[in-house]
Design a protein around this motif. Sequence first.
Motif, PDB file in Angstrom:
ATOM      1  N   ALA A 248       0.834  -1.205   0.000  1.00  8.06           N
ATOM      2  CA  ALA A 248       0.000   0.000   0.000  1.00  8.06           C
ATOM      3  C   ALA A 248       0.865   1.251   0.000  1.00  8.06           C
ATOM      4  O   ALA A 248       0.524   2.267  -0.620  1.00  8.06           O
ATOM      5  N   SER A 249       2.029   1.183   0.674  1.00 13.84           N
ATOM      6  CA  SER A 249       2.922   2.335   0.735  1.00 13.84           C
ATOM      7  C   SER A 249       3.497   2.685  -0.630  1.00 13.84           C
ATOM      8  O   SER A 249       3.995   3.795  -0.835  1.00 13.84           O
ATOM      9  N   ARG A 250       3.442   1.758  -1.571  1.00 17.65           N
ATOM     10  CA  ARG A 250       3.921   2.000  -2.927  1.00 17.65           C
ATOM     11  C   ARG A 250       2.774   2.330  -3.881  1.00 17.65           C
ATOM     12  O   ARG A 250       2.974   2.435  -5.088  1.00 17.65           O
TER      13      ARG A 250
ATOM     14  N   LEU B 107      -4.094  -7.054  -1.967  1.00 19.23           N
ATOM     15  CA  LEU B 107      -3.254  -6.001  -2.528  1.00 19.23           C
ATOM     16  C   LEU B 107      -2.589  -6.480  -3.826  1.00 19.23           C
ATOM     17  O   LEU B 107      -2.040  -7.579  -3.886  1.00 19.23           O
ATOM     18  N   GLY B 108      -2.656  -5.643  -4.834  1.00 21.89           N
ATOM     19  CA  GLY B 108      -1.969  -5.970  -6.080  1.00 21.89           C
ATOM     20  C   GLY B 108      -2.799  -6.764  -7.054  1.00 21.89           C
ATOM     21  O   GLY B 108      -2.254  -7.299  -8.031  1.00 21.89           O
ATOM     22  N   GLY B 109      -4.117  -6.890  -6.829  1.00 22.82           N
ATOM     23  CA  GLY B 109      -4.961  -7.605  -7.777  1.00 22.82           C
ATOM     24  C   GLY B 109      -4.848  -7.014  -9.169  1.00 22.82           C
ATOM     25  O   GLY B 109      -4.850  -5.794  -9.337  1.00 22.82           O
ATOM     26  N   GLY B 110      -4.747  -7.858 -10.192  1.00 20.91           N
ATOM     27  CA  GLY B 110      -4.587  -7.390 -11.571  1.00 20.91           C
ATOM     28  C   GLY B 110      -3.163  -7.479 -12.077  1.00 20.91           C
ATOM     29  O   GLY B 110      -2.915  -7.381 -13.292  1.00 20.91           O
ATOM     30  N   ILE B 111      -2.229  -7.688 -11.161  1.00 19.13           N
ATOM     31  CA  ILE B 111      -0.814  -7.760 -11.548  1.00 19.13           C
ATOM     32  C   ILE B 111      -0.556  -8.907 -12.524  1.00 19.13           C
ATOM     33  O   ILE B 111       0.269  -8.795 -13.440  1.00 19.13           O
ATOM     34  N   CYS B 112      -1.271  -9.997 -12.337  1.00 21.58           N
ATOM     35  CA  CYS B 112      -1.028 -11.167 -13.192  1.00 21.58           C
ATOM     36  C   CYS B 112      -1.394 -10.903 -14.652  1.00 21.58           C
ATOM     37  O   CYS B 112      -0.894 -11.581 -15.545  1.00 21.58           O
ATOM     38  N   GLN B 113      -2.271  -9.929 -14.893  1.00 18.84           N
ATOM     39  CA  GLN B 113      -2.562  -9.577 -16.286  1.00 18.84           C
ATOM     40  C   GLN B 113      -1.339  -8.933 -16.923  1.00 18.84           C
ATOM     41  O   GLN B 113      -1.061  -9.130 -18.106  1.00 18.84           O
ATOM     42  N   VAL B 114      -0.596  -8.173 -16.127  1.00 18.34           N
ATOM     43  CA  VAL B 114       0.629  -7.553 -16.634  1.00 18.34           C
ATOM     44  C   VAL B 114       1.668  -8.627 -16.959  1.00 18.34           C
ATOM     45  O   VAL B 114       2.274  -8.624 -18.039  1.00 18.34           O
ATOM     46  N   SER B 115       1.884  -9.550 -16.021  1.00 21.92           N
ATOM     47  CA  SER B 115       2.882 -10.607 -16.249  1.00 21.92           C
ATOM     48  C   SER B 115       2.479 -11.507 -17.413  1.00 21.92           C
ATOM     49  O   SER B 115       3.329 -11.928 -18.203  1.00 21.92           O
ATOM     50  N   SER B 116       1.179 -11.774 -17.549  1.00 22.93           N
ATOM     51  CA  SER B 116       0.712 -12.641 -18.631  1.00 22.93           C
ATOM     52  C   SER B 116       0.824 -11.949 -19.981  1.00 22.93           C
ATOM     53  O   SER B 116       1.159 -12.582 -20.998  1.00 22.93           O
ATOM     54  N   THR B 117       0.578 -10.652 -20.026  1.00 23.55           N
ATOM     55  CA  THR B 117       0.724  -9.901 -21.282  1.00 23.55           C
ATOM     56  C   THR B 117       2.189  -9.891 -21.727  1.00 23.55           C
ATOM     57  O   THR B 117       2.501 -10.109 -22.900  1.00 23.55           O
ATOM     58  N   LEU B 118       3.083  -9.640 -20.774  1.00 21.57           N
ATOM     59  CA  LEU B 118       4.512  -9.667 -21.092  1.00 21.57           C
ATOM     60  C   LEU B 118       4.942 -11.059 -21.533  1.00 21.57           C
ATOM     61  O   LEU B 118       5.725 -11.206 -22.485  1.00 21.57           O
ATOM     62  N   TYR B 119       4.418 -12.079 -20.864  1.00 24.05           N
ATOM     63  CA  TYR B 119       4.743 -13.463 -21.212  1.00 24.05           C
ATOM     64  C   TYR B 119       4.392 -13.753 -22.665  1.00 24.05           C
ATOM     65  O   TYR B 119       5.166 -14.358 -23.411  1.00 24.05           O
ATOM     66  N   ASN B 120       3.231 -13.277 -23.100  1.00 21.06           N
ATOM     67  CA  ASN B 120       2.811 -13.528 -24.478  1.00 21.06           C
ATOM     68  C   ASN B 120       3.619 -12.728 -25.486  1.00 21.06           C
ATOM     69  O   ASN B 120       3.844 -13.178 -26.613  1.00 21.06           O
ATOM     70  N   ALA B 121       4.082 -11.549 -25.067  1.00 19.76           N
ATOM     71  CA  ALA B 121       4.968 -10.790 -25.952  1.00 19.76           C
ATOM     72  C   ALA B 121       6.275 -11.556 -26.169  1.00 19.76           C
ATOM     73  O   ALA B 121       6.816 -11.581 -27.278  1.00 19.76           O
ATOM     74  N   MET B 122       6.771 -12.198 -25.100  1.00 16.38           N
ATOM     75  CA  MET B 122       8.015 -12.959 -25.209  1.00 16.38           C
ATOM     76  C   MET B 122       7.809 -14.287 -25.931  1.00 16.38           C
ATOM     77  O   MET B 122       8.753 -14.833 -26.518  1.00 16.38           O
ATOM     78  N   LEU B 123       6.556 -14.822 -25.916  1.00 17.90           N
ATOM     79  CA  LEU B 123       6.297 -16.073 -26.629  1.00 17.90           C
ATOM     80  C   LEU B 123       6.567 -15.930 -28.118  1.00 17.90           C
ATOM     81  O   LEU B 123       6.985 -16.887 -28.779  1.00 17.90           O
ATOM     82  N   SER B 124       6.339 -14.734 -28.657  1.00 20.56           N
ATOM     83  CA  SER B 124       6.543 -14.519 -30.086  1.00 20.56           C
ATOM     84  C   SER B 124       7.985 -14.137 -30.409  1.00 20.56           C
ATOM     85  O   SER B 124       8.261 -13.372 -31.326  1.00 20.56           O
ATOM     86  N   THR B 125       8.900 -14.640 -29.596  1.00 18.15           N
ATOM     87  CA  THR B 125      10.337 -14.585 -29.868  1.00 18.15           C
ATOM     88  C   THR B 125      10.855 -15.995 -29.602  1.00 18.15           C
ATOM     89  O   THR B 125      10.087 -16.895 -29.263  1.00 18.15           O
TER      90      THR B 125
END
Length: 449
Positions: free
Chosen positions: A268-270, A287-305
């Motif tokens: 919360a302090s951040r 705390l931090g709900g929704g973070i996994c959408q960020v990690s999953s989006t990045l994961y899929n960007a890296m899948l196409s390499t």
Amino acid sequence: MKKKAIIIIGVLILFSTITFSGYSYIKVKQWDSLILPGVKIENEDLTGKTKKEAQTILNDKYSSKVLKKKITVVTDEKKYILDYKTLGAKYKVDEALQKALSYGNNMNMFEKYKAIEHPRGKQIKLTFEYNDKTVDKILKEIAKDTDKKEKNATITKVSGGEFVVTNDVIGRKLEVDKLKTNVKSKIDGFTDEDVAYIQAPVKEIKPKISKASLKTINTRISSYTTSFGSSPEGRATNIALATGSINGKLLMPGDVFSFNGVVGERKASRGYKAASIIIGDKLEQGLGGGICQVSSTLYNAMLSTSIVSVERIHHTISSGYIPKGQDATVDYGNLDYKFKNTFKYPIYIEGLLSNGNIYFNIYSSSTLTNRTYKIVNEVSEPTEPKTETIQDPTMYEGQNKIVKTGYAGFKVKVIRKTYENGNLVNTEIINKDTFRVINGVMKVGTKKA
């Protein structure tokens, strides 16, 4: 007559002994305050010299000369003079003289007389000393002037899609131990040089990130987008914070990206807020709900390499914002998403938010664009969830409430197909995930109206 001859011989011997003893005594006595014959300190024969005379000789030849000596240490920018006086360099003349004067003290009169008349020689070494701490202090000052911290080049993406790259700076480091050895070799012992020159050994330190390497980042090699437009404010805030932490991240060849390491703890302090998160087999607030959408989006960007994950774990419940089996869950301190840059080029990650969408763009060398990738997920063994009904006497008939949402179970296989110049060259299975069925629970009312 015979007896008288013996007496005469005895008297003569006694007289000779007394005479020799007297002579020896006088002879030895003359050397009481003198250095005995054959005594040398270094190469100086000090036979018959008084302490003061010997001291004058040694001081003139060694002590006074040593104070005039200097060592010049040279760097590319400066010269440093180390004079022997500052170093406290000196010969221990008094110590050597004491040894010279005391030679013969442990002899009796006749042994000493013999040493005077038939010297066997005595060699004494001069001890040389200096202040080692002073040397360290001077070398520390040279290092302070010489050492220069290396500096990495930096890269920034600016408007228009261009990259701005700053210069790298090569550092310098004085090799203090090596220089100290060189200095000590010049001041330790006897030297005929009045001034000794030493080139300071300085080592170049190349920065990890050079401008030349960053200049190879010149094109987008992959991208991926997901939508969070319908997310509540807390979830949207968390997504923005995490995406912002990743935006501009640079990975050099061999570097490992850690989602938790880059994004940090969700506190919360951040600025992180409470939102829905998957805990076990159900959704809860945290705390931090929704973070996994960020990690999953990045994961899929890296899948196409061609990059392969070092660490990646799927959710217990399939996420609606991403194709099945293509998610990457994270939990600070427990679950992480990691990948390693196996390219020979750096990777630049751009994370953006626009109109309720997350965009991750991956940039690197244009030489990597001769290959393209297609991600396919194959779903099998679907299992529909069952719903357990619980009668609730506190609710009226006709009313119902979902206590736990049911989710279908299935197996999914994610495949990456690699094309080079339009031709399929490789097919690989990225992961095989199993999502177990989660049965639902619903309460129904039994209370009469």
